[in-house]
Design a protein around this motif. Sequence first.
Motif, PDB file in Angstrom:
ATOM      1  N   ASP A 123      -1.279  37.101  65.365  1.00  0.00           N
ATOM      2  CA  ASP A 123      -0.194  36.475  64.558  1.00  0.00           C
ATOM      3  C   ASP A 123       0.737  36.130  65.807  1.00  0.00           C
ATOM      4  OD1 ASP A 123       1.335  38.604  65.102  1.00  0.00           O
ATOM      5  OD2 ASP A 123       1.597  39.527  63.306  1.00  0.00           O
ATOM      6  N   TYR A 149     -13.147  25.681  54.988  1.00  0.00           N
ATOM      7  CA  TYR A 149     -12.330  26.634  54.662  1.00  0.00           C
ATOM      8  C   TYR A 149     -12.936  27.877  55.191  1.00  0.00           C
ATOM      9  CZ  TYR A 149      -9.281  22.891  52.930  1.00  0.00           C
ATOM     10  OH  TYR A 149      -8.898  21.666  52.673  1.00  0.00           O
ATOM     11  N   VAL A 181      -7.736  35.914  52.060  1.00  0.00           N
ATOM     12  CA  VAL A 181      -7.116  35.244  53.104  1.00  0.00           C
ATOM     13  C   VAL A 181      -7.923  33.825  53.181  1.00  0.00           C
ATOM     14  CG1 VAL A 181      -5.962  34.714  55.228  1.00  0.00           C
ATOM     15  CG2 VAL A 181      -5.807  36.934  54.192  1.00  0.00           C
ATOM     16  N   MET A 221      -8.267  29.939  55.079  1.00  0.00           N
ATOM     17  CA  MET A 221      -7.615  29.313  56.318  1.00  0.00           C
ATOM     18  C   MET A 221      -8.297  27.919  56.433  1.00  0.00           C
ATOM     19  SD  MET A 221      -6.013  31.811  59.068  1.00  0.00           S
ATOM     20  CE  MET A 221      -4.842  30.863  59.455  1.00  0.00           C
ATOM     21  N   ASP A 278      -3.289  27.098  59.049  1.00  0.00           N
ATOM     22  CA  ASP A 278      -2.717  27.347  57.741  1.00  0.00           C
ATOM     23  C   ASP A 278      -2.936  26.025  56.821  1.00  0.00           C
ATOM     24  OD1 ASP A 278      -1.839  30.006  58.198  1.00  0.00           O
ATOM     25  OD2 ASP A 278      -0.001  29.155  58.901  1.00  0.00           O
ATOM     26  N   GLU A 284      -1.381  23.674  54.516  1.00  0.00           N
ATOM     27  CA  GLU A 284       0.167  23.281  54.565  1.00  0.00           C
ATOM     28  C   GLU A 284       0.534  22.653  53.040  1.00  0.00           C
ATOM     29  OE1 GLU A 284       1.354  21.427  57.961  1.00  0.00           O
ATOM     30  OE2 GLU A 284       0.334  22.646  59.327  1.00  0.00           O
ATOM     31  N   TRP A 332      -3.925  23.356  48.828  1.00  0.00           N
ATOM     32  CA  TRP A 332      -4.118  24.616  48.409  1.00  0.00           C
ATOM     33  C   TRP A 332      -5.035  24.710  46.823  1.00  0.00           C
ATOM     34  CZ3 TRP A 332      -5.236  29.119  50.127  1.00  0.00           C
ATOM     35  CH2 TRP A 332      -5.300  30.375  49.290  1.00  0.00           C
TER      36      TRP A 332
END
Length: 90
Positions: free
Chosen positions: A13, A34, A51, A53, A67, A69, A74
């Motif tokens: 991170d 993804y 999770v 991404m 990420d 965004e 999403w």
Amino acid sequence: MSEMAEENLVLIDDEGNEHEFEIVDIMEVEGNRYVIMLPLGEELLEEEEAVVMKIILDEEGEEVFADIESDEEWDKVEKAYAEMLWEDEE
């Protein structure tokens, strides 16, 4: 599932902390890829939360994770993942 599925990886991170994940699957939505991951070890949550991404290419053409965004993007990915899980149960 892709060839990358069911592998483990460590992500670092912004503060330099390492987090280990299991890659569950890689999916494509509207031409974008993804990765779906679950946290491992101390990262394990009480309820398994995936999770997700986006896989993009960096300046050198290497695949990296980014990420998601926008809420719209999403929502599309979440819907596609739910449909994929529903198909797997049948």
